[in-house]
Design a protein around this motif. Structure first.
Motif, PDB file in Angstrom:
ATOM      1  N   PRO A 527       6.997  -0.400  11.066  1.00 58.05           N
ATOM      2  CA  PRO A 527       6.035   0.413  10.366  1.00 58.05           C
ATOM      3  C   PRO A 527       6.488   1.810   9.640  1.00 58.05           C
ATOM      4  O   PRO A 527       5.930   2.089   8.419  1.00 58.05           O
ATOM      5  CB  PRO A 527       5.084   0.703  11.309  1.00 58.05           C
ATOM      6  N   ASN A 528       7.547   2.443  10.218  1.00 58.48           N
ATOM      7  CA  ASN A 528       8.035   3.638   9.596  1.00 58.48           C
ATOM      8  C   ASN A 528       8.919   3.123   8.323  1.00 58.48           C
ATOM      9  O   ASN A 528       8.722   3.775   7.152  1.00 58.48           O
ATOM     10  CB  ASN A 528       9.058   4.197  10.482  1.00 58.48           C
ATOM     11  N   VAL A 529       9.333   2.066   8.322  1.00 64.45           N
ATOM     12  CA  VAL A 529      10.140   1.450   7.103  1.00 64.45           C
ATOM     13  C   VAL A 529       9.376   0.972   6.025  1.00 64.45           C
ATOM     14  O   VAL A 529       9.356   1.158   4.791  1.00 64.45           O
ATOM     15  CB  VAL A 529      11.096   0.504   7.349  1.00 64.45           C
ATOM     16  N   ILE A 530       8.151   0.538   6.364  1.00 65.07           N
ATOM     17  CA  ILE A 530       7.061   0.027   5.537  1.00 65.07           C
ATOM     18  C   ILE A 530       6.409   1.318   4.767  1.00 65.07           C
ATOM     19  O   ILE A 530       6.260   1.117   3.497  1.00 65.07           O
ATOM     20  CB  ILE A 530       5.926  -0.701   6.090  1.00 65.07           C
ATOM     21  N   ALA A 531       6.296   2.384   5.807  1.00 70.04           N
ATOM     22  CA  ALA A 531       5.702   3.351   4.889  1.00 70.04           C
ATOM     23  C   ALA A 531       6.668   4.113   3.961  1.00 70.04           C
ATOM     24  O   ALA A 531       6.162   4.654   2.832  1.00 70.04           O
ATOM     25  CB  ALA A 531       5.325   4.487   6.049  1.00 70.04           C
ATOM     26  N   ALA A 532       8.032   4.155   4.278  1.00 65.56           N
ATOM     27  CA  ALA A 532       8.869   4.495   3.395  1.00 65.56           C
ATOM     28  C   ALA A 532       8.986   3.523   2.010  1.00 65.56           C
ATOM     29  O   ALA A 532       9.219   4.157   0.916  1.00 65.56           O
ATOM     30  CB  ALA A 532      10.135   4.533   3.989  1.00 65.56           C
ATOM     31  N   LEU A 533       8.956   2.453   2.323  1.00 65.68           N
ATOM     32  CA  LEU A 533       8.795   1.521   1.014  1.00 65.68           C
ATOM     33  C   LEU A 533       7.446   1.817   0.098  1.00 65.68           C
ATOM     34  O   LEU A 533       7.647   1.698  -1.018  1.00 65.68           O
ATOM     35  CB  LEU A 533       8.736   0.017   1.822  1.00 65.68           C
ATOM     36  N   ALA A 534       6.052   1.974   0.943  1.00 61.57           N
ATOM     37  CA  ALA A 534       5.108   2.447   0.059  1.00 61.57           C
ATOM     38  C   ALA A 534       5.457   3.658  -0.732  1.00 61.57           C
ATOM     39  O   ALA A 534       4.789   3.798  -1.717  1.00 61.57           O
ATOM     40  CB  ALA A 534       3.941   2.659   1.207  1.00 61.57           C
ATOM     41  N   HIS A 535       6.139   4.697  -0.130  1.00 64.82           N
ATOM     42  CA  HIS A 535       6.228   5.866  -0.854  1.00 64.82           C
ATOM     43  C   HIS A 535       7.351   5.614  -2.292  1.00 64.82           C
ATOM     44  O   HIS A 535       6.963   6.281  -3.126  1.00 64.82           O
ATOM     45  CB  HIS A 535       7.013   6.892   0.115  1.00 64.82           C
ATOM     46  N   SER A 536       8.212   4.725  -2.000  1.00 60.88           N
ATOM     47  CA  SER A 536       8.958   4.256  -3.159  1.00 60.88           C
ATOM     48  C   SER A 536       8.192   3.598  -4.125  1.00 60.88           C
ATOM     49  O   SER A 536       8.496   3.768  -5.213  1.00 60.88           O
ATOM     50  CB  SER A 536      10.209   3.512  -2.889  1.00 60.88           C
ATOM     51  N   GLU A 537       7.279   2.715  -3.821  1.00 60.85           N
ATOM     52  CA  GLU A 537       6.369   1.992  -4.666  1.00 60.85           C
ATOM     53  C   GLU A 537       5.406   3.167  -5.483  1.00 60.85           C
ATOM     54  O   GLU A 537       5.227   3.019  -6.612  1.00 60.85           O
ATOM     55  CB  GLU A 537       5.418   1.021  -3.885  1.00 60.85           C
ATOM     56  N   LEU A 538       5.023   3.966  -4.710  1.00 63.44           N
ATOM     57  CA  LEU A 538       4.133   5.138  -5.251  1.00 63.44           C
ATOM     58  C   LEU A 538       5.048   5.763  -6.486  1.00 63.44           C
ATOM     59  O   LEU A 538       4.449   6.411  -7.435  1.00 63.44           O
ATOM     60  CB  LEU A 538       3.687   6.053  -4.344  1.00 63.44           C
ATOM     61  N   VAL A 553       0.469  -0.073   7.555  1.00 60.77           N
ATOM     62  CA  VAL A 553       1.021   0.966   8.621  1.00 60.77           C
ATOM     63  C   VAL A 553      -0.188   1.200   9.339  1.00 60.77           C
ATOM     64  O   VAL A 553       0.067   1.387  10.605  1.00 60.77           O
ATOM     65  CB  VAL A 553       1.873   1.860   7.916  1.00 60.77           C
ATOM     66  N   LEU A 554      -1.126   1.661   8.702  1.00 63.24           N
ATOM     67  CA  LEU A 554      -2.140   2.422   9.521  1.00 63.24           C
ATOM     68  C   LEU A 554      -2.935   1.254  10.709  1.00 63.24           C
ATOM     69  O   LEU A 554      -3.722   1.761  11.256  1.00 63.24           O
ATOM     70  CB  LEU A 554      -3.343   2.777   8.533  1.00 63.24           C
ATOM     71  N   GLN A 555      -2.613   0.115  10.102  1.00 66.06           N
ATOM     72  CA  GLN A 555      -3.236  -0.900  11.327  1.00 66.06           C
ATOM     73  C   GLN A 555      -2.522  -0.637  12.246  1.00 66.06           C
ATOM     74  O   GLN A 555      -3.053  -1.122  13.660  1.00 66.06           O
ATOM     75  CB  GLN A 555      -3.138  -2.401  10.591  1.00 66.06           C
ATOM     76  N   VAL A 556      -1.372  -0.439  12.448  1.00 64.67           N
ATOM     77  CA  VAL A 556      -0.600  -0.073  13.647  1.00 64.67           C
ATOM     78  C   VAL A 556      -0.444   1.167  14.140  1.00 64.67           C
ATOM     79  O   VAL A 556      -0.528   1.443  15.518  1.00 64.67           O
ATOM     80  CB  VAL A 556       1.004  -0.699  13.280  1.00 64.67           C
ATOM     81  N   ILE A 557      -0.408   2.192  13.218  1.00 64.31           N
ATOM     82  CA  ILE A 557      -0.138   3.468  13.351  1.00 64.31           C
ATOM     83  C   ILE A 557      -1.331   4.301  12.831  1.00 64.31           C
ATOM     84  O   ILE A 557      -1.073   4.802  11.680  1.00 64.31           O
ATOM     85  CB  ILE A 557       1.022   4.116  13.155  1.00 64.31           C
ATOM     86  N   PRO A 558      -2.495   4.324  13.415  1.00 58.99           N
ATOM     87  CA  PRO A 558      -3.518   5.056  12.363  1.00 58.99           C
ATOM     88  C   PRO A 558      -3.382   6.334  11.938  1.00 58.99           C
ATOM     89  O   PRO A 558      -3.974   6.736  10.913  1.00 58.99           O
ATOM     90  CB  PRO A 558      -4.868   4.955  13.374  1.00 58.99           C
TER      91      PRO A 558
END
Length: 576
Positions: A527-538, A553-558
C-alpha cells in the motif's frame, strides 16, 4: 580407594562440573538476539508458532526439529531471551551427558581393561568436563540460532551412547532409541549425516576388535568407497553435485585444501585458547602442490595414521582422533559452504579432541609415580578453572553486541561479514547511521577484494534503506549503482525499485520515480508503495490513474495521509 568412596567422589565431581558449567554460562542469559537470530528467526513468522507444523516444515525441511524447538520457545517466551538461553544451556548439558554415557559404556567393553589401567575410570568425567567448559563451545550454545549445531550434537551423542549400551546389554529397546535419536539429530542439522559411520567406528573399535590384517582391509575398503562416491557424484542422472553444494563458484578441491588450514586453526584454538571470533577472514586456497598446502595435509594424515596405529593399544585415543575428523566430514571436506570457518562447526568434533587428550594422558600416567600423577591432577584442576573463566569471559562479551562485533573487525579485518555484522548492529542504534554506513562501505571494499563469494545485495539494500530513512537520497542512488537488479530475488528487487523510486520522487523526477515504483508494485502490491506511485502519477498529470491508485490504498488503510490527499485533490478538481 574402595568402590563406594570412588562413586561418592565421582558424583561430587559430576555435580561440580554441572555447577561450573552453569556458572560459566550464567552471563549468557542476558545475551540479546544477534545477526542471524533476526534474519532466520525473529523476522520469520513461520518459526513463531510451534503448532504450525506444516509452516515450520516448509521453511526448512532439513532442520525441522531444531526449528520446531525455536518456534516452541517463541510461542512461550516471545522475544524474551532468557527462555531461549535456558533451553540452549540444557541442550549443552544433555550433550555432555550423552558423551559421559557413551564413554562410560565404552569403558565396559572388552576392548578396554580398566583393571590394569585404573586412570581410565576418570576419562568420562574429565573429557565431559572439558567438552562442557571449553570456551570454543560458546558460539554453538550462546548464539541462539546455532541451536541447530548443539541440538544435532546432543542427539548424535545420545544415539551413540544408546548404541554402546545396547551392545553391552543386548537390549533391542536401546537400538530403537539409537535410531530415534539419530533421526532427530539428522533433522536438526545435516552435519549429523556422519552418524552411521560413527556407529560403525564404535562397533569396530570396541566390540568387534580388528587385527592388523583387518585394519588393512578396512582401510582399503574405505579408499575404494571414496573412489566410488567420487564416481557417483558425477552421475548426470542425479543432481548429487547440486545437493551437496551450498554455493557455486567454489571448486570442491579448493574448498578441501582450504579446510586443511581451517582445521589446524580449530585444533590450535582447542589447545591454545585464543580470542573469541564470530567471523574469520580465511581466503580460499587454490589446489596445487605448494608447501603451504602439502604440510597441513601431511599433518592431518599423520594424525589419522596415529589413530589407526593406536587402534588396539589405546582405542579411546584412536576413537577421539578418528571421531574428530569424522564429525568434521560434512562441513570441512568437499561440500563447499559459503563461509569457510565458524566456531560452532567444531562443537561436536571437540568431543573427539577431549576424549583423545584425556585418554592419552590417562594412558601415559599409568606407569608414572604418585608425584607425577598428583601433579597431573593438580594441572587438570587448574585447567578446568582456566576454561571456566575463559568461557564466562566470552559469554560476558556476548552481552555487549557492539563491543563484540567491533572486536571481530579487529581480529578479522578482511572478512566482509565481520564489517557487515557491525554495520547491521549500528543501524539498530539511534544516531549511529554514519558509523554503520562506514562499516558497510568497508564490507563492500573487502568483499570486492576477496576470493570467497559474497552476496552483497542484502547489505547494499540495507544501506539504501538507512539512507532513505535519513533522507539522504543522493547517497542512496550512489549505493544502488553497486547492484544489478535483474540478478536479485523478488524480495530484494522489490526493495531496490521501491527505494530508488522513493529517491527519485523526493527529487521530483516523476518519470523515473513512476518507472521504478511501477516495477516494485508489479512484484508486490504494498500500500505505501502504491501511494508513492499515485503521487508520481499525479506529478505527471495522470489524475485519474492517481485517483484509482489512491482508492486501492484507502481500501486497505483508510487513513493513509498521501492517498487521502490525492483523493481529496482529485475530488476538488472534479468539483471545479
Amino acid at each position: 580407594m574402595n568402590d563406594t568412596t570412588q562413586r561418592k567422589i565421582s558424583w561430587l565431581a559430576a555435580v561440580t562440573v554441572v555447577a561450573a558449567t552453569i556458572v560459566a554460562y550464567w552471563p549468557s542469559f542476558e545475551v540479546p538476539f544477534y545477526l542471524d537470530d533476526y534474519l532466520h528467526f525473529i523476522e520469520t513468522p513461520a518459526l513463531h508458532d510451534a503448532g504450525d507444523v506444516a509452516g515450520i516444515q516448509a521453511y526448512s525441511p532439513a532442520r525441522f526439529i531444531a526449528n520446531w524447538t525455536l518456534a516452541a520457545n517463541y510461542s512461550v517466551h516471545g522475544e524474551d531471551v532468557f527462555g531461549y538461553h535456558l533451553v540452549n544451556l540444557l541442550i549443552h548439558l544433555l550433550a555432555g551427558l550423552g558423551l559421559w554415557l557413551l564413554l562410560s559404556a565404552l569403558l565396559r567393553s572388552r576392548a578396554l581393561d580398566i583393571k590394569t589401567r585404573p586412570w581410565l575410570r576418570w576419562v568420562p568425567l574429565i573429557a565431559t568436563a572439558i567438552f562442557l567448559l571449553h570456551p570454543l563451545q560458546t558460539q554453538a550454545v550462546t548464539y541462539i540460532i546455532q541451536r541447530h549445531a548443539s541440538l544435532a550434537a546432543m542427539f548424535y551423542l545420545l544415539s551413540l551412547s544408546a548404541f554402546a549400551w545396547g551392545r553391552l546389554r543386548g537390549d533391542w529397546r536401546l537400538f530403537i532409541l539409537t535410531s530415534l535419536a539419530g533421526v532427530l539429530a539428522f533433522f536438526s542439522k545435516q552435519s549429523a549425516a556422519t552418524l552411521p559411520l560413527a556407529l560403525l567406528l564404535v562397533e569396530l573399535l570396541f566390540f568387534r576388535r580388528l587385527g592388523p590384517k583387518s585394519v588393512v582391509v578396512v582401510a582399503a575398503a574405505a579408499a575404494l568407497t571414496a573412489v566410488l562416491v567420487a564416481w557417483v557424484l558425477h552421475w548426470p542422472r542425479f543432481d548429487i553435485l547440486g545437493t551437496t553444494r551450498e554455493v557455486g563458484g567454489m571448486a570442491r578441491l579448493d574448498y578441501l585444501v582450504t579446510q586443511f588450514g581451517v582445521l589446524w586453526h580449530y585444533i590450535g584454538q582447542f589447545f591454545l585458547i585464543g580470542e573469541q571470533r564470530l567471523e574469520y577472514d580465511f581466503a580460499l586456497v587454490a589446489m596445487d602442490w605448494r608447501m603451504g598446502i602439502v604440510l597441513p595435509a601431511l599433518g592431518h594424515l599423520a594424525l589419522l595414521i596415529l589413530g589407526f596405529l593406536t587402534w588396539r593399544r589405546a582405542p579411546l585415543v584412536a576413537f577421539g582422533i578418528l571421531f574428530y575428523y569424522l564429525a568434521h566430514a560434512v562441513e570441512s571436506s568437499v561440500i563447499p559452504i559459503r563461509d569457510l570457518a565458524f566456531e560452532h562447526r567444531t562443537y561436536l568434533p571437540n568431543a573427539g579432541l577431549a576424549v583423545a587428550l584425556v585418554a592419552g594422558l590417562a594412558t601415559m600416567l599409568a606407569g608414572q609415580s604418585r608425584t607425577w600423577q598428583r601433579s597431573a591432577v593438580a594441572g587438570l584442576v587448574l585447567l578446568m578453572g582456566f576454561t571456566l573463566y575463559q568461557t564466562w569471559a566470552r559469554n560476558s562479551l556476548w552481552v555487549q553486541p557492539e563491543a563484540f562485533l567491533q572486536a571481530n573487525t579487529r581480529l578479522a579485518p578482511d572478512s566482509p561479514r565481520a564489517w557487515t555484522n557491525l554495520g547491521r548492529e549500528l543501524l539498530r542504534q539511534e544516531g549511529r547511521t554514519n558509523e554503520a554506513l562506514s562499516a558497510i562501505e568497508n564490507a563492500l571494499t573487502v568483499a570486492a577484494q576477496s576470493t570467497v563469494p559474497f552476496d552483497s545485495s542484502a547489505l547494499i539494500i540495507l544501506a539504501m534503506a538507512a539512507l532513505h530513512e535519513r533522507g539522504e537520497n543522493f547517497q542512496l542512488l550512489k549505493f544502488a549503482q553497486h547492484l544489478d537488479a535483474s540478478a536479485l530475488s523478488d524480495q530484494r528487487r522489490f526493495d531496490y525499485h521501491a527505494l530508488i523510486g522513493g529517491a527519485f520522487l523526493s527529487f521530483e523526477i516523476a518519470e523515473q520515480a513512476q518507472a521504478h515504483l511501477s516495477e516494485a508494485v508489479s512484484i508486490r502490491p504494498d500500500p505505501n508503495v502504491i501511494a508513492a506511485l499515485a503521487h508520481s502519477e499525479l506529478m505527471l498529470g495522470h489524475y485519474e490513474q492517481a485517483f484509482l491508485l489512491s482508492q486501492q490504498v484507502l481500501q486497505v488503510i483508510p487513513d493513509h495521509p498521501v492517498a487521502n490527499a490525492i483523493a481529496s485533490r482529485f475530488q476538488l478538481n472534479q468539483g471545479q
